[in-house]
Motif scaffolding. Structure first.
Motif, PDB file in Angstrom:
ATOM      1  N   ALA A  87      -3.118  10.910   6.603  1.00  0.00           N
ATOM      2  CA  ALA A  87      -4.461  11.288   6.156  1.00  0.00           C
ATOM      3  C   ALA A  87      -4.445  11.718   4.691  1.00  0.00           C
ATOM      4  O   ALA A  87      -5.376  11.423   3.935  1.00  0.00           O
ATOM      5  N   ALA A  88      -3.369  12.378   4.280  1.00  0.00           N
ATOM      6  CA  ALA A  88      -3.253  12.811   2.887  1.00  0.00           C
ATOM      7  C   ALA A  88      -3.164  11.610   1.946  1.00  0.00           C
ATOM      8  O   ALA A  88      -3.777  11.608   0.871  1.00  0.00           O
ATOM      9  N   GLU A  89      -2.406  10.581   2.351  1.00  0.00           N
ATOM     10  CA  GLU A  89      -2.299   9.372   1.532  1.00  0.00           C
ATOM     11  C   GLU A  89      -3.645   8.659   1.441  1.00  0.00           C
ATOM     12  O   GLU A  89      -4.040   8.176   0.371  1.00  0.00           O
ATOM     13  N   GLN A  90      -4.346   8.581   2.571  1.00  0.00           N
ATOM     14  CA  GLN A  90      -5.654   7.938   2.589  1.00  0.00           C
ATOM     15  C   GLN A  90      -6.628   8.677   1.667  1.00  0.00           C
ATOM     16  O   GLN A  90      -7.396   8.048   0.916  1.00  0.00           O
ATOM     17  N   TRP A  91      -6.611   9.999   1.713  1.00  0.00           N
ATOM     18  CA  TRP A  91      -7.538  10.788   0.916  1.00  0.00           C
ATOM     19  C   TRP A  91      -7.199  10.690  -0.563  1.00  0.00           C
ATOM     20  O   TRP A  91      -8.085  10.552  -1.406  1.00  0.00           O
ATOM     21  N   HIS A  92      -5.913  10.744  -0.903  1.00  0.00           N
ATOM     22  CA  HIS A  92      -5.493  10.597  -2.295  1.00  0.00           C
ATOM     23  C   HIS A  92      -5.916   9.234  -2.834  1.00  0.00           C
ATOM     24  O   HIS A  92      -6.446   9.141  -3.958  1.00  0.00           O
ATOM     25  N   CYS A  93      -5.710   8.207  -2.046  1.00  0.00           N
ATOM     26  CA  CYS A  93      -6.098   6.851  -2.458  1.00  0.00           C
ATOM     27  C   CYS A  93      -7.603   6.764  -2.662  1.00  0.00           C
ATOM     28  O   CYS A  93      -8.071   6.170  -3.641  1.00  0.00           O
ATOM     29  N   THR A  94      -8.375   7.356  -1.755  1.00  0.00           N
ATOM     30  CA  THR A  94      -9.838   7.330  -1.860  1.00  0.00           C
ATOM     31  C   THR A  94     -10.311   7.965  -3.155  1.00  0.00           C
ATOM     32  O   THR A  94     -11.176   7.426  -3.862  1.00  0.00           O
TER      33      THR A  94
END
Length: 300
Positions: A87-94
């Motif tokens: 989830a952290a990777e997804q949020w950083h990417c977003t």
């Protein structure tokens, strides 16, 4: 089309257009014409519509992959097994993608309408027939794939890779949201392939509607996001169209950092021998052994 009446609301414009042109324009065409009539500023109308469309399609198409990543059932279809984005990777990417959209892509989108008008792109109604839209989109796919192959391959040259392309390879196991996770320079260079094809076509033929451009961008976004999804299904498109690249083709590129440079199709990598993966490597070894054996036989 008859001149629209001065109106206070969008729906007043729509009703006025329907009254005068209801017999000749379909509902979608009337909605489109009402938007431009209501805005009273074509640059603003096209800019807002283009940017909203891009954001809705990009994040709307990414959402199913976010959901799939959170469902263990689909892990068996993950190409790089076990490498599920957190989830952290997804949020950083977003956050990084949104920053790029507002600082890099929005200014380009804002100048799109003047550029389209300059090259003779039609923005009015009625719309072109579906067969023509489909034909144009197919041409743009071929052009963009060639552009992407050569520019992407160039970006894997040492200095360009380190200074530009390395950011996109931050995720060795890609996921849908990461399709446009890249440096501003890369976004502009690779994105140019999506716009240049239609612009050149319009400049040469004088026959292109901005609706076709929009539908082409929607198709291109779907292709890019799906290619970065990281999933290979029995129903994936390349099983039915062998020349289609898809996630299986691009995922190997991210895993190995080389080869498989094309975006939509496989023919450039096949013809120029830049396919990646164990099967391609084995084929190269077999060809080399056969060639060496042939040389040895001639030398005898």
């Amino acid at each position: 089309m008859n001149a629209t009446i001065a109106a206070a609301t969008y729906w007043d414009q729509y009703n006025g257009i329907t009254h005068y042109n209801g017999e000749t324009l379909n509902v979608f065409e009337r909605l489109w014409a009402a938007w431009y009539a209501y805005m009273q500023n074509d640059v603003l109308a096209t800019g807002i519509m283009s940017f909203v469309m891009h954001e809705v399609v990009y994040f709307g198409r990414s959402l199913p992959w976010i959901i799939i990543d959170s469902m263990p059932y689909f892990n068996k279809y993950k190409i790089q097994a076990g490498k599920i984005p957190t989830a952290a990777e997804q949020w950083h990417c977003t956050k990084m993608v949104l920053l790029s959209h507002f600082t890099v892509e929005l200014p380009q989108i804002w100048v799109f309408h003047p550029m389209a008008v300059f090259f003779g792109m039609d923005t009015g109604v009625p719309f072109p027939p579906m067969w023509k839209i489909a034909m144009h989109i197919a041409i743009f796919f071929v052009f963009e794939d060639a552009w992407h192959y050569w520019t992407h391959r160039a970006m894997h040259w040492g200095p360009l890779y380190r200074s530009v392309h390395k950011i996109h390879h931050n995720y060795s196991a890609p996921f849908g949201l990461a399709a446009e996770y890249a440096s501003p320079i890369e976004v502009m260079i690779l994105g140019a392939g999506t716009v240049l094809g239609p612009v050149l076509w319009c400049a040469i033929t004088g026959d292109l509607h901005v609706l076709t451009m929009y539908l082409w961008i929607v198709c291109r976004l779907f292709q890019a996001i799906d290619a970065h999804s990281g999933y290979e299904f029995p129903w994936s498109l390349h099983h039915f169209l062998p020349f289609w690249a898809g996630a299986e083709h691009h995922d190997v590129h991210h895993e190995r950092f080389i080869g498989n440079y094309a975006s939509s199709f496989r023919w450039w990598d096949f013809v120029l021998d830049t396919e990646a993966g164990p099967e391609a490597a084995k084929a190269r070894r077999d060809r080399k052994l056969a060639k060496d054996a042939k040389k040895a036989k001639k030398a005898q």
